[in-house]
Motif scaffolding. Structure first.
Motif, PDB file in Angstrom:
ATOM      1  N   LEU A  26     -36.569  60.858  32.955  1.00 30.32           N
ATOM      2  CA  LEU A  26     -37.048  62.440  33.716  1.00 30.32           C
ATOM      3  C   LEU A  26     -37.097  60.929  34.773  1.00 30.32           C
ATOM      4  O   LEU A  26     -36.883  61.539  36.246  1.00 30.32           O
ATOM      5  N   ALA A  27     -37.953  59.986  34.358  1.00 31.86           N
ATOM      6  CA  ALA A  27     -38.242  58.667  35.920  1.00 31.86           C
ATOM      7  C   ALA A  27     -37.515  58.590  36.477  1.00 31.86           C
ATOM      8  O   ALA A  27     -37.531  58.566  37.677  1.00 31.86           O
ATOM      9  N   SER A  28     -35.763  57.680  35.599  1.00 29.96           N
ATOM     10  CA  SER A  28     -34.810  57.517  36.756  1.00 29.96           C
ATOM     11  C   SER A  28     -34.274  59.081  37.322  1.00 29.96           C
ATOM     12  O   SER A  28     -33.954  58.874  38.746  1.00 29.96           O
ATOM     13  N   LEU A  29     -34.468  60.145  37.052  1.00 31.55           N
ATOM     14  CA  LEU A  29     -34.333  61.339  37.720  1.00 31.55           C
ATOM     15  C   LEU A  29     -34.862  61.240  38.943  1.00 31.55           C
ATOM     16  O   LEU A  29     -35.000  61.811  39.907  1.00 31.55           O
ATOM     17  N   ILE A  30     -36.077  60.997  38.514  1.00 32.35           N
ATOM     18  CA  ILE A  30     -36.987  61.457  39.525  1.00 32.35           C
ATOM     19  C   ILE A  30     -37.037  60.608  40.780  1.00 32.35           C
ATOM     20  O   ILE A  30     -37.040  60.495  41.569  1.00 32.35           O
ATOM     21  N   SER A  31     -36.488  58.654  40.601  1.00 33.93           N
ATOM     22  CA  SER A  31     -36.104  57.965  41.220  1.00 33.93           C
ATOM     23  C   SER A  31     -34.943  57.760  42.283  1.00 33.93           C
ATOM     24  O   SER A  31     -34.961  58.086  43.224  1.00 33.93           O
ATOM     25  N   THR A  32     -34.539  58.936  41.113  1.00 28.13           N
ATOM     26  CA  THR A  32     -32.739  59.227  42.169  1.00 28.13           C
ATOM     27  C   THR A  32     -33.237  60.467  43.177  1.00 28.13           C
ATOM     28  O   THR A  32     -32.611  60.279  44.290  1.00 28.13           O
ATOM     29  N   HIS A  33     -34.145  60.804  42.919  1.00 24.81           N
ATOM     30  CA  HIS A  33     -34.675  62.325  44.201  1.00 24.81           C
ATOM     31  C   HIS A  33     -35.909  61.844  45.022  1.00 24.81           C
ATOM     32  O   HIS A  33     -35.814  62.667  45.954  1.00 24.81           O
ATOM     33  N   ALA A  72     -44.260  60.938  34.789  1.00 22.59           N
ATOM     34  CA  ALA A  72     -43.261  60.310  33.940  1.00 22.59           C
ATOM     35  C   ALA A  72     -43.316  59.097  33.698  1.00 22.59           C
ATOM     36  O   ALA A  72     -42.749  58.122  33.214  1.00 22.59           O
ATOM     37  N   GLN A  73     -44.407  58.582  35.588  1.00 23.18           N
ATOM     38  CA  GLN A  73     -44.495  56.492  35.029  1.00 23.18           C
ATOM     39  C   GLN A  73     -45.755  56.834  35.848  1.00 23.18           C
ATOM     40  O   GLN A  73     -46.366  57.748  37.206  1.00 23.18           O
ATOM     41  N   GLY A  74     -46.608  55.872  35.612  1.00 24.58           N
ATOM     42  CA  GLY A  74     -47.660  55.360  35.507  1.00 24.58           C
ATOM     43  C   GLY A  74     -48.948  56.345  35.709  1.00 24.58           C
ATOM     44  O   GLY A  74     -49.102  57.103  34.455  1.00 24.58           O
ATOM     45  N   ALA A  75     -49.999  56.481  36.927  1.00 24.63           N
ATOM     46  CA  ALA A  75     -50.937  57.255  36.369  1.00 24.63           C
ATOM     47  C   ALA A  75     -52.244  57.498  37.663  1.00 24.63           C
ATOM     48  O   ALA A  75     -51.852  56.955  38.719  1.00 24.63           O
ATOM     49  N   HIS A 110     -44.740  48.078  42.933  1.00 27.65           N
ATOM     50  CA  HIS A 110     -43.251  48.332  43.109  1.00 27.65           C
ATOM     51  C   HIS A 110     -41.762  48.069  42.551  1.00 27.65           C
ATOM     52  O   HIS A 110     -40.737  48.723  42.383  1.00 27.65           O
ATOM     53  N   ARG A 111     -42.406  47.495  41.375  1.00 31.63           N
ATOM     54  CA  ARG A 111     -41.293  47.528  40.236  1.00 31.63           C
ATOM     55  C   ARG A 111     -41.671  48.808  38.883  1.00 31.63           C
ATOM     56  O   ARG A 111     -40.192  49.007  38.808  1.00 31.63           O
ATOM     57  N   GLU A 112     -43.356  49.178  38.804  1.00 28.80           N
ATOM     58  CA  GLU A 112     -42.877  50.528  38.489  1.00 28.80           C
ATOM     59  C   GLU A 112     -43.146  51.414  38.723  1.00 28.80           C
ATOM     60  O   GLU A 112     -44.835  51.696  38.942  1.00 28.80           O
ATOM     61  N   PRO A 113     -43.442  52.329  39.942  1.00 27.10           N
ATOM     62  CA  PRO A 113     -43.800  52.926  40.647  1.00 27.10           C
ATOM     63  C   PRO A 113     -44.628  54.130  40.145  1.00 27.10           C
ATOM     64  O   PRO A 113     -44.484  54.774  38.730  1.00 27.10           O
ATOM     65  N   TYR A 114     -45.748  55.358  40.879  1.00 31.08           N
ATOM     66  CA  TYR A 114     -45.358  56.017  40.237  1.00 31.08           C
ATOM     67  C   TYR A 114     -45.031  57.411  39.785  1.00 31.08           C
ATOM     68  O   TYR A 114     -44.508  57.262  41.363  1.00 31.08           O
ATOM     69  N   LEU A 115     -43.969  57.600  39.645  1.00 26.35           N
ATOM     70  CA  LEU A 115     -43.359  58.846  39.600  1.00 26.35           C
ATOM     71  C   LEU A 115     -43.693  60.452  38.675  1.00 26.35           C
ATOM     72  O   LEU A 115     -44.609  60.080  37.738  1.00 26.35           O
TER      73      LEU A 115
END
Length: 317
Positions: A26-33, A72-75, A110-115
């Motif tokens: 899910l995090a990868s898909l969010i990064s795409t969009h 999906a990532q972060g807090a 920047h390496r692991e953004p909130y998504l």
């Protein structure tokens, strides 16, 4: 360790691994969009995705529609009235009614953004689906709160991934997207918090009456009204109305109306280029000095300074 315990432990580990893998997808898909920082509306109505690569030093004030936020990532931390909700990866924040909130990204880089994925909730759709999930009626609800945090399961996360996959095709977005959104809502309604969400959509319930009062306040924020009149409008005693309103929104009816007025005044000054005094009267204040004091307490700066700062942020962004 007994075989039964070993099997349960093995099943638990597999479940955690599956959830982690699905959340990463899910995090990868969010990064795409969401290719860079910001919030992005999508071709499926009521759906948006967000990416933020740094934490907030100060809270950002907003007025949120009824919504659910899947991280999906972060807090992130969201404050509603006196209540503070802290949630992170693989968790969902439900805000069942429209609320003024203060939000802050608390884990991001920047390496692991909130998504995250956000869905705006439709009370009518919730009521429709709740009738199918609870054909014999909604279980009694004894505890209310402005926000609800839910640990997502693999089914919820995988459905959110399928929802984002629909965005790659116009036909899928139009035909399959709404089905995926319905599935997410059904999964929430079947979860431990489902009854609290369902109750808001059932006509006649005390929670639903409070939501009707909220709708009236949003449509008539500049009007002068007494709490007793508002309670009578939704067929509740004033004392019962006050208790339920505060439990659902974490603020009193008049505090809620004040927040509505201040957010609308801010919008008028930003979008309509309206001066503070005009905006003050437009939203129902009768005293510019009282408006300025309330605005400063709520947003942290006097009206003019706050608006200048917001415009500079937009320009620099």
């Amino acid at each position: 360790m007994k075989k039964g315990s070993q099997r349960r432990l093995s099943t638990l580990m597999e479940s955690k691994e599956s959830l982690a893998a699905e959340t990463a997808r899910l995090a990868s898909l969010i990064s795409t969009h969401a290719p860079y920082d910001g919030t992005f509306g999508k071709r499926i109505p009521s759906l948006s995705v967000s990416r933020y690569s740094q934490v907030n030093e100060n809270s950002v004030n907003s007025f949120d529609l009824p919504s659910m936020l899947i991280v999906a990532q972060g807090a992130k931390t969201v404050t509603v009235g006196q209540e503070v909700y802290r949630f992170h990866q693989s968790q969902i924040l439900m805000l069942p009614v429209a609320l003024p909130i203060a939000l802050k990204v608390t884990q991001a880089s920047h390496r692991e953004p909130y998504l995250s994925v956000k869905l705006v909730l439709d009370p009518h759709k919730i009521a429709e689906l709740a009738l199918r999930v609870y054909p014999k009626g909604v279980p009694a609800v004894t505890k209310w709160s402005a926000g609800i945090i839910l640990d997502a399961d693999v089914g919820m996360i995988s459905t959110a991934s399928r929802l984002l996959n629909c965005l790659t095709n116009t036909s899928d977005a139009e035909l399959l997207g709404p089905l995926a959104m319905d599935e997410i809502l059904i999964r929430v309604l079947r979860s431990p918090i489902g009854a609290r969400i369902a109750e808001l959509g059932f006509p006649g319930s005390e929670a639903n009456r409070v939501t009707r009062a909220i709708t009236w306040l949003r449509d008539h924020y500049s009007d002068q009204i007494k709490v007793a009149e508002l309670a009578d409008m939704v067929h509740m005693s004033e004392s019962t109305f006050r208790v339920h309103f505060k439990s659902i929104t974490s603020m009193s009816p008049l505090q809620y109306q004040k927040a509505l007025r201040l957010h609308e005044a801010r919008r008028l000054m930003l979008s309509e280029i309206m001066d503070a005094t005009t905006a003050c009267y437009q939203v129902g204040y009768v005293s510019p000095s009282q408006f300025s004091r309330d605005y400063s307490r709520f947003f942290g700066s006097p009206p003019r300074r706050d608006v200048i700062g917001l415009r500079q942020q937009v320009t620099s962004g």
